[in-house]
Design a protein around this motif. Structure first.
Motif, PDB file in Angstrom:
ATOM      1  N   GLY A   1       4.106  -5.827   9.419  1.00 20.52           N
ATOM      2  CA  GLY A   1       4.971  -4.799   9.973  1.00 20.52           C
ATOM      3  C   GLY A   1       4.341  -3.412   9.961  1.00 20.52           C
ATOM      4  O   GLY A   1       3.213  -3.217   9.504  1.00 20.52           O
ATOM      5  N   ALA A   2       5.127  -2.464  10.418  1.00 22.06           N
ATOM      6  CA  ALA A   2       4.676  -1.073  10.532  1.00 22.06           C
ATOM      7  C   ALA A   2       4.905  -0.330   9.227  1.00 22.06           C
ATOM      8  O   ALA A   2       5.633  -0.790   8.346  1.00 22.06           O
ATOM      9  CB  ALA A   2       5.426  -0.387  11.664  1.00 22.06           C
ATOM     10  N   PRO A   3       4.294   0.845   9.092  1.00 20.60           N
ATOM     11  CA  PRO A   3       4.532   1.645   7.883  1.00 20.60           C
ATOM     12  C   PRO A   3       6.004   2.051   7.753  1.00 20.60           C
ATOM     13  O   PRO A   3       6.735   2.142   8.743  1.00 20.60           O
ATOM     14  CB  PRO A   3       3.639   2.864   8.106  1.00 20.60           C
ATOM     15  N   TYR A   4       6.460   2.309   6.526  1.00 17.28           N
ATOM     16  CA  TYR A   4       7.850   2.687   6.272  1.00 17.28           C
ATOM     17  C   TYR A   4       7.905   3.596   5.066  1.00 17.28           C
ATOM     18  O   TYR A   4       6.953   3.713   4.295  1.00 17.28           O
ATOM     19  CB  TYR A   4       8.704   1.445   6.060  1.00 17.28           C
ATOM     20  N   LEU A   5       9.055   4.255   4.892  1.00 20.13           N
ATOM     21  CA  LEU A   5       9.282   5.131   3.742  1.00 20.13           C
ATOM     22  C   LEU A   5      10.076   4.378   2.695  1.00 20.13           C
ATOM     23  O   LEU A   5      11.116   3.761   3.001  1.00 20.13           O
ATOM     24  CB  LEU A   5      10.033   6.395   4.175  1.00 20.13           C
ATOM     25  N   ASP A   6       9.617   4.438   1.442  1.00 20.83           N
ATOM     26  CA  ASP A   6      10.363   3.765   0.378  1.00 20.83           C
ATOM     27  C   ASP A   6      11.475   4.680  -0.124  1.00 20.83           C
ATOM     28  O   ASP A   6      11.779   5.705   0.485  1.00 20.83           O
ATOM     29  CB  ASP A   6       9.426   3.348  -0.746  1.00 20.83           C
ATOM     30  N   GLU A   7      12.113   4.305  -1.269  1.00 21.37           N
ATOM     31  CA  GLU A   7      13.242   5.061  -1.794  1.00 21.37           C
ATOM     32  C   GLU A   7      12.845   6.473  -2.211  1.00 21.37           C
ATOM     33  O   GLU A   7      13.694   7.373  -2.274  1.00 21.37           O
ATOM     34  CB  GLU A   7      13.845   4.319  -2.986  1.00 21.37           C
ATOM     35  N   ASP A  27      10.747   8.268  -0.523  1.00 17.36           N
ATOM     36  CA  ASP A  27      10.228   8.881   0.690  1.00 17.36           C
ATOM     37  C   ASP A  27       8.702   8.922   0.717  1.00 17.36           C
ATOM     38  O   ASP A  27       8.075   9.857   1.240  1.00 17.36           O
ATOM     39  CB  ASP A  27      10.776  10.320   0.852  1.00 17.36           C
ATOM     40  N   ILE A  28       8.093   7.847   0.119  1.00 18.30           N
ATOM     41  CA  ILE A  28       6.642   7.717   0.166  1.00 18.30           C
ATOM     42  C   ILE A  28       6.291   6.711   1.254  1.00 18.30           C
ATOM     43  O   ILE A  28       6.898   5.638   1.350  1.00 18.30           O
ATOM     44  CB  ILE A  28       6.088   7.259  -1.199  1.00 18.30           C
ATOM     45  N   LEU A  29       5.320   7.057   2.057  1.00 15.96           N
ATOM     46  CA  LEU A  29       4.907   6.184   3.143  1.00 15.96           C
ATOM     47  C   LEU A  29       4.218   4.938   2.572  1.00 15.96           C
ATOM     48  O   LEU A  29       3.257   5.041   1.816  1.00 15.96           O
ATOM     49  CB  LEU A  29       3.958   6.924   4.088  1.00 15.96           C
ATOM     50  N   CYS A  30       4.716   3.777   2.946  1.00 17.13           N
ATOM     51  CA  CYS A  30       4.164   2.499   2.451  1.00 17.13           C
ATOM     52  C   CYS A  30       3.922   1.559   3.626  1.00 17.13           C
ATOM     53  O   CYS A  30       4.442   1.741   4.731  1.00 17.13           O
ATOM     54  CB  CYS A  30       5.133   1.846   1.470  1.00 17.13           C
ATOM     55  N   ARG A  31       3.163   0.529   3.307  1.00 21.97           N
ATOM     56  CA  ARG A  31       2.962  -0.530   4.296  1.00 21.97           C
ATOM     57  C   ARG A  31       2.660  -1.828   3.554  1.00 21.97           C
ATOM     58  O   ARG A  31       1.851  -1.857   2.629  1.00 21.97           O
ATOM     59  CB  ARG A  31       1.812  -0.175   5.249  1.00 21.97           C
ATOM     60  N   ASP A  32       3.316  -2.897   3.985  1.00 25.23           N
ATOM     61  CA  ASP A  32       3.148  -4.210   3.342  1.00 25.23           C
ATOM     62  C   ASP A  32       2.028  -4.995   4.017  1.00 25.23           C
ATOM     63  O   ASP A  32       1.820  -4.901   5.239  1.00 25.23           O
ATOM     64  CB  ASP A  32       4.436  -5.016   3.426  1.00 25.23           C
ATOM     65  N   ALA A  33       1.354  -5.792   3.189  1.00 24.26           N
ATOM     66  CA  ALA A  33       0.302  -6.672   3.698  1.00 24.26           C
ATOM     67  C   ALA A  33       0.320  -7.978   2.911  1.00 24.26           C
ATOM     68  O   ALA A  33       0.920  -8.076   1.840  1.00 24.26           O
ATOM     69  CB  ALA A  33      -1.062  -5.997   3.580  1.00 24.26           C
ATOM     70  N   THR A  34      -0.334  -8.985   3.465  1.00 17.41           N
ATOM     71  CA  THR A  34      -0.475 -10.279   2.778  1.00 17.41           C
ATOM     72  C   THR A  34      -1.953 -10.618   2.696  1.00 17.41           C
ATOM     73  O   THR A  34      -2.668 -10.560   3.711  1.00 17.41           O
ATOM     74  CB  THR A  34       0.270 -11.393   3.528  1.00 17.41           C
ATOM     75  N   ALA A  35      -2.384 -10.959   1.486  1.00 19.33           N
ATOM     76  CA  ALA A  35      -3.778 -11.349   1.258  1.00 19.33           C
ATOM     77  C   ALA A  35      -3.873 -12.865   1.149  1.00 19.33           C
ATOM     78  O   ALA A  35      -3.033 -13.519   0.517  1.00 19.33           O
ATOM     79  CB  ALA A  35      -4.310 -10.686  -0.002  1.00 19.33           C
ATOM     80  N   PHE A  36      -4.894 -13.433   1.783  1.00 15.89           N
ATOM     81  CA  PHE A  36      -5.149 -14.874   1.741  1.00 15.89           C
ATOM     82  C   PHE A  36      -6.525 -15.112   1.125  1.00 15.89           C
ATOM     83  O   PHE A  36      -7.427 -14.276   1.251  1.00 15.89           O
ATOM     84  CB  PHE A  36      -5.107 -15.475   3.149  1.00 15.89           C
ATOM     85  N   GLY A  37      -6.658 -16.249   0.487  1.00 14.06           N
ATOM     86  CA  GLY A  37      -7.944 -16.546  -0.130  1.00 14.06           C
ATOM     87  C   GLY A  37      -7.999 -17.953  -0.696  1.00 14.06           C
ATOM     88  O   GLY A  37      -7.275 -18.849  -0.248  1.00 14.06           O
ATOM     89  N   LYS A  38      -8.831 -18.146  -1.672  1.00 11.29           N
ATOM     90  CA  LYS A  38      -8.989 -19.450  -2.308  1.00 11.29           C
ATOM     91  C   LYS A  38      -9.072 -19.280  -3.822  1.00 11.29           C
ATOM     92  O   LYS A  38      -9.423 -18.208  -4.316  1.00 11.29           O
ATOM     93  CB  LYS A  38     -10.223 -20.177  -1.782  1.00 11.29           C
ATOM     94  N   PHE A  58       0.847  -1.186   0.000  1.00 14.65           N
ATOM     95  CA  PHE A  58       0.000   0.000   0.000  1.00 14.65           C
ATOM     96  C   PHE A  58       0.894   1.253   0.000  1.00 14.65           C
ATOM     97  O   PHE A  58       1.824   1.356   0.823  1.00 14.65           O
ATOM     98  CB  PHE A  58      -0.908   0.011   1.238  1.00 14.65           C
ATOM     99  N   HIS A  59       0.632   2.170  -0.908  1.00 14.31           N
ATOM    100  CA  HIS A  59       1.369   3.429  -0.981  1.00 14.31           C
ATOM    101  C   HIS A  59       0.509   4.563  -0.422  1.00 14.31           C
ATOM    102  O   HIS A  59      -0.694   4.612  -0.656  1.00 14.31           O
ATOM    103  CB  HIS A  59       1.755   3.736  -2.430  1.00 14.31           C
ATOM    104  N   SER A  60       1.169   5.459   0.282  1.00 14.68           N
ATOM    105  CA  SER A  60       0.447   6.548   0.934  1.00 14.68           C
ATOM    106  C   SER A  60      -0.192   7.465  -0.107  1.00 14.68           C
ATOM    107  O   SER A  60       0.407   7.784  -1.133  1.00 14.68           O
ATOM    108  CB  SER A  60       1.395   7.358   1.817  1.00 14.68           C
ATOM    109  N   TYR A  61      -1.420   7.896   0.163  1.00 17.67           N
ATOM    110  CA  TYR A  61      -2.106   8.842  -0.703  1.00 17.67           C
ATOM    111  C   TYR A  61      -2.761   9.867   0.226  1.00 17.67           C
ATOM    112  O   TYR A  61      -3.824   9.595   0.810  1.00 17.67           O
ATOM    113  CB  TYR A  61      -3.159   8.142  -1.558  1.00 17.67           C
ATOM    114  N   GLY A  62      -2.088  10.936   0.424  1.00 15.48           N
ATOM    115  CA  GLY A  62      -2.579  11.911   1.404  1.00 15.48           C
ATOM    116  C   GLY A  62      -2.074  11.552   2.791  1.00 15.48           C
ATOM    117  O   GLY A  62      -1.223  10.684   2.983  1.00 15.48           O
ATOM    118  N   ALA A  63      -2.613  12.204   3.785  1.00 17.04           N
ATOM    119  CA  ALA A  63      -2.112  12.034   5.136  1.00 17.04           C
ATOM    120  C   ALA A  63      -2.704  10.836   5.855  1.00 17.04           C
ATOM    121  O   ALA A  63      -2.092  10.275   6.753  1.00 17.04           O
ATOM    122  CB  ALA A  63      -2.388  13.307   5.946  1.00 17.04           C
ATOM    123  N   GLU A  64      -3.896  10.395   5.482  1.00 16.76           N
ATOM    124  CA  GLU A  64      -4.582   9.374   6.266  1.00 16.76           C
ATOM    125  C   GLU A  64      -4.981   8.127   5.474  1.00 16.76           C
ATOM    126  O   GLU A  64      -5.652   7.252   6.010  1.00 16.76           O
ATOM    127  CB  GLU A  64      -5.840   9.984   6.900  1.00 16.76           C
TER     128      GLU A  64
END
Length: 309
Positions: free
Chosen positions: A187-193, A195-206, A136-142
């Motif tokens: 994990g927690a949010p982080y800044l990429d190369e 300097d955009i705020l990002c956060r990783d996630a894992t999706a599960f399904g079938k 997920f890449h940050s789009y705005g402040a929230e």
């Protein structure tokens, strides 16, 4: 008594007496020619059987030779079924398949590629083994940007029912074959190369998987091939001249060979039949004589009775 009976009996006697004694025994053929099936491969070590059996008679090999034979090209219809299990989409099923065909007749092998001629769905199921990473890449402040959707940064847990289409669109699949059932943050949010705020996630399904029975096929052509066959001449006379009590291998089995004279056997059988016919003739003559005597007695009695009247 039927007066026609003596005539029939005499006719039978004439027929029996007219049968030639030579018909009592049919002599075996002195020589026979045996032609083998077409063979392929090396002919240097080939040799026919020394002894051949036909009609309970044993023949000894006299002469033989190998004849070259050309076999014209042959065509055969070929099909092969292949089961593909756990297929997510038909694009992963090969449209052609290399098949090696062996001809029973010659042992020749031909390899070629053949297309799909039939598809059959044999099983379908949903498997709970579908997972993929999401960034997920940050789009705005929230919010984070996910395709055309904005995901709240503080969303704990993620509300998947709002973003399932967007998640599947990110990996290029649809809900027809894939479903997202849960997602967790990694994990927690982080800044990429950048300097955009990002956060990783894992999706599960079938995912929906299908078992397909695919049939490949076409026409295989076997090229012209050269083989040979054996022409063997066997002689009954030569075999009969072997010493008495000689053991000979006959078609992979041992037989006891004894001295045999076809002329003697023919004479014995002819004499036996002649003797049988003679006995039958004697019996018929005795019956005829008895009938004649009886008939004469009846006539004499009829004559005496006529005189008495």
């Amino acid at each position: 008594m039927n007066r026609k009976w003596p005539g029939g009996m005499l006719a039978a006697l004439i027929v029996l007496m007219s049968i030639p004694s030579e018909m009592a025994y049919a002599r075996p053929k002195p020589e026979i020619t045996v032609i083998s099936e077409i063979m392929f491969g090396s002919s240097e070590e080939y040799a026919p059987e020394l002894i051949y059996e036909e009609g309970e008679k044993l023949y000894r090999l006299k002469t033989w030779e190998l004849e070259p034979v050309k076999v014209s090209p042959r065509e055969k219809r070929l099909e092969q079924e292949v089961l593909y299990e756990g297929i997510e989409n038909m694009e992963s099923v090969p449209e052609t398949r290399s098949i090696t065909s062996k001809e029973d007749f010659s042992g020749l092998q031909v390899s070629a590629k053949y297309p799909v001629i039939k598809r059959k769905k044999v099983n379908e199921e949903w498997r709970d083994d579908f997972t993929f990473p999401v960034v997920f890449h940050s789009y705005g402040a929230e919010t984070y940007q996910l395709g055309g959707e904005n995901v709240p940064i503080d969303g704990e847990p993620l509300r998947l029912e709002l973003y399932e289409d967007a998640l599947l669109s990110e990996i290029g699949v649809t809900k027809e074959h894939y479903r997202v059932t849960s997602t967790v943050w990694n994990g927690a949010p982080y800044l990429d190369e950048d300097d955009i705020l990002c956060r990783d996630a894992t999706a599960f399904g079938k995912r929906k998987v299908i078992d397909y029975l695919i049939t490949y096929g076409g026409t295989v052509t076997y090229p012209e091939i050269e083989g040979y066959r054996c022409r063997a001449v066997y002689s009954l006379k030569e075999y009969e001249q072997t010493p008495a009590e000689e053991k000979i291998i006959v078609s992979n089995r041992v037989v006891e060979a004894v001295e045999y004279d076809p002329d003697s056997a023919w004479i014995i059988r002819r004499e036996a039949i002649v003797l049988t016919v003679s006995l039958i003739l004697v019996l018929l003559f005795m019956l005829l004589a008895a009938w004649l005597i009886k008939r004469a007695v009846e006539k004499r009695e009829e004559k005496r009775d006529g005189c008495g009247l």
